[in-house]
Design a protein around this motif. Sequence first.
Motif: not given
Length: 155
Positions: A57-62, A69-73, A102-104
Amino acid sequence: MEKEILKFDTMGIQKCQRNRYPLLFIDRVEEAVPMERAHAIKNFSYNEWFFPAHFDDEPNVPGFVQVEALAQTFLMTFLCVEEYQGMKTAFVNIDKTKFKRKIVPGDRLDIYATLDSFNRGVAKGHVESFVDGEAACSAKLVVAIPDVLNRYKPR
């Protein structure tokens, strides 16, 4: 002397680090200055495998996806060096992690990593991410390359 600036597409990223689908969380490295810094991007579409479960009901990045993603960069600041390309890495420490927005689906995450030190296979640095210039997530990281670190263990 001018510093070398590298760019990587998905295949280039996979040459440098061992992360693969479904756990490769950066799409492109816009700029990497070996042993100094990296800027990567991740475009989040609704087709990501985690959105239906987080949340329907409210998709966002876990949070774990954001931190990975921070670590891979961050890895691209030193794994872009030929000597270290393709080597396995291991988290040593994740500190001062902050989630600021929130990242959506539809968001583009710009991630900036700085390598503060690299000694005997242990990398220390900090990473920040942004969506449309607004701070999203940040952390201080310590990551080891076990094969390099093991060269310095007493026998």
